[in-house]
Design an enzyme around this catalytic site. Structure first.
Site, short mmCIF file in Angstrom:
data_model
loop_
_atom_site.label_atom_id
_atom_site.label_comp_id
_atom_site.label_asym_id
_atom_site.label_seq_id
_atom_site.Cartn_x
_atom_site.Cartn_y
_atom_site.Cartn_z
N ASP A 54 -8.37 -4.63 -12.68
CA ASP A 54 -8.40 -3.73 -11.53
C ASP A 54 -8.96 -2.36 -11.91
O ASP A 54 -9.17 -2.05 -13.07
CB ASP A 54 -7.02 -3.58 -10.91
N ASN A 123 7.74 -2.86 -8.28
CA ASN A 123 8.06 -3.50 -7.00
C ASN A 123 7.58 -4.96 -6.99
O ASN A 123 7.42 -5.55 -5.94
CB ASN A 123 7.46 -2.72 -5.83
N HIS A 125 4.64 -6.06 -8.01
CA HIS A 125 3.22 -6.28 -7.79
C HIS A 125 2.55 -6.78 -9.07
O HIS A 125 3.01 -6.50 -10.16
CB HIS A 125 2.51 -5.03 -7.24
N GLU A 130 0.21 -6.47 -3.89
CA GLU A 130 1.57 -6.05 -3.55
C GLU A 130 2.41 -7.23 -3.06
O GLU A 130 1.89 -8.17 -2.48
CB GLU A 130 1.54 -4.97 -2.47
#
Length: 170
Positions: A54, A123, A125, A130
């Site tokens: 990414d 979280n 991800h 996500e």
């Protein structure tokens, strides 16, 4: 390797390996061990291929907060890898969809990915994919959630400086 924001890698010593790299702080120690192992054994021949998972949108490669700069500083500058064999999405591309297609075509032209080492964010991800979102099978641009922006603001001067979008592989 400082244990700060994001890092990581797959295997620097596999000849002709295509490794997909995530950038996540929890795996930074693994990155350090790969560099240490490379220096100790000096077995890598420079044939490795790195494909980053990414990159933030709208950050130039020389911005200290970009994954380009981070991976170069913490990994690529310390091993024998040809810079032409390091691939990271272009965070400054003017057309996001075209950049996603270009990156997927590049990966396909390279023969795909041999190894992927991933971390899971606070979280849950993976990359910038996500939780509770459909996982695309291709590279795509995502809007970062508030929890991801909050988690990453420590790397920037303020939360306002955190990019709101990023490229990530599916």
């Amino acid at each position: 390797c400082r244990k700060t924001r994001r890092a990581v890698w797959g295997l620097s010593v596999l000849k002709n390996a295509s490794c997909r790299i995530c950038s996540q702080e929890r795996i930074c120690n693994f990155c350090f061990r790969c560099v240490f192992g490379y220096r100790l054994n000096n077995r890598a021949e420079g044939n490795q291929l790195a494909v980053n998972l990414d990159e933030y949108c709208n950050l130039p490669p020389d911005n200290p907060q970009s994954y380009h700069a981070f991976m170069r500083q913490n990994f690529f500058d310390h091993i024998n890898i040809n810079p032409a064999r390091v691939h990271i999405p272009n965070g400054m591309a003017s057309d996001l969809e075209t950049e996603c297609r270009r990156y997927d075509q590049l990966i396909q032209s390279l023969g795909g990915i041999d190894l992927q080492l991933l971390g899971i964010g606070r979280n849950a991800h993976i990359g910038f994919n996500e939780p509770d979102s459909a996982f695309a099978q291709t590279t795509h641009c995502v809007d970062l959630t508030e929890s991801t922006i909050e988690a990453n603001k420590r790397f920037f001067a303020s939360a306002d400086d955190v990019p709101r979008q990023a490229y990530t592989m599916g």
